[in-house]
Scaffold this active site. Structure first.
Site, short mmCIF file in Angstrom:
data_model
loop_
_atom_site.label_atom_id
_atom_site.label_comp_id
_atom_site.label_asym_id
_atom_site.label_seq_id
_atom_site.Cartn_x
_atom_site.Cartn_y
_atom_site.Cartn_z
N ALA A 69 -99.90 -62.91 52.20
CA ALA A 69 -99.08 -61.92 52.89
C ALA A 69 -97.90 -61.48 52.02
CB ALA A 69 -98.56 -62.49 54.20
N GLY A 115 -103.40 -65.57 53.41
CA GLY A 115 -104.15 -64.48 54.01
C GLY A 115 -105.29 -64.00 53.15
N GLU A 118 -108.00 -66.37 53.86
CA GLU A 118 -108.51 -66.03 55.19
C GLU A 118 -109.38 -64.78 55.15
OE1 GLU A 118 -105.17 -67.70 58.27
OE2 GLU A 118 -104.56 -66.07 56.95
N GLU A 138 -99.17 -71.91 53.27
CA GLU A 138 -98.15 -71.52 54.25
C GLU A 138 -97.17 -72.64 54.58
OE1 GLU A 138 -101.73 -68.87 55.04
OE2 GLU A 138 -101.39 -70.99 54.57
#
Length: 264
Positions: A69, A115, A118, A138
């Site tokens: 992110a 992300g 992911e 994270e």
């Protein structure tokens, strides 16, 4: 082709029955709000394109597939609020992609972090360059995965390994990713996209509707009991027999010719 006029960071092009989506947000292809919106727009276009049978997702350059992110935007969320809206929007965008009835392949070059990891997990298959690295970092920021990682990673590599990776933020290389089942195959350095495209072209030659039924049987059936999953398979098997492609495929075998699949 470009997804829409003014698109900056995410584009897609058609290669026969294959669609190739490219994230290009230098230097590390991070997932900003705008990047996610452009990705969603590309997916919507591909969803409507009946000529596309298979989809490949990759990142531009050799440094990163997608390196997570946009931390500046996360900082603003912490100061100004809006985390619920952000995560719900991200889940909706990722959900549109996972609901595609077309097989999807991630071509992972460089870093696939947070992300980005992911995003790779959303795909049906993953091809990684030998230098690729995966991580869920994270926790180092006091945060947790919010793009489906806590649910999709355990289903792929097992709960204990997924927890280890999320608890420690440890980077794993492509070979370890292969060993634990995170990726399907390794590619020589700089060749991940090439290998993924070759695989995608091979798949795109198959009957599109039947591919969709297989994907539905595996994805939905995996969330059901064995008995209910087998019932779903039976229903989809009957639907396959109603397709023109199944008729031509069987007839082509009997006539010793190549089938002419038209995704009908």
């Amino acid at each position: 082709m470009q997804a829409h006029d003014g698109n900056t960071f995410v584009t897609w092009r058609r290669d026969g029955g294959l669609a190739i989506i490219t994230f290009n947000n230098p230097p590390l292809n991070v997932l900003s709000r705008q990047v996610l919106a452009e990705f969603d727009h590309c997916v919507a276009k591909i969803e409507q394109d009946e000529t596309v049978v298979c989809v490949v997702v990759t990142g531009a350059g050799d440094r990163a597939f997608v390196a997570g992110a946009d931390i500046k935007e996360l900082s603003q969320l912490l100061e100004q609020g809006g985390s619920r809206e952000r995560v719900e929007r991200s889940h909706a965008i990722f959900g549109r992609f996972t609901s595609l009835i077309k097989p999807t392949i991630a071509a992972v070059n460089g870093l696939a972090l947070g992300g980005g990891c992911e995003l790779a997990l959303l795909c049906d298959m993953r091809i990684a360059a030998e230098s690729a690295q995966f991580a869920m970092p994270e926790i180092k920021l006091g945060l947790m995965p919010g793009g489906g990682g806590t649910q999709r990673l355990p289903r792929l590599v097992g709960a204990a390994k997924a927890k280890e990776l999320m608890f420690t933020a440890r980077h794993i290389d492509a070979r370890e990713a292969l060993e634990i089942g995170l990726v399907n195959a390794l590619a020589p350095e700089g060749k991940a996209l090439q290998v993924a495209v070759e695989l995608g072209r091979h798949i795109a030659q198959r009957a599109g509707k039947t591919l969709a039924f297989i994907k539905q049987a595996v994805d939905e059936g995996g969330q059901l009991s064995l008995g209910d999953g087998l019932a779903l398979e039976r229903e989809l098997f009957v639907k396959v027999f109603e397709t023109d492609d199944a008729r031509d495929g069987v007839q082509a075998f009997l006539e010793k010719r190549q089938p002419q699949f038209r995704n009908r």
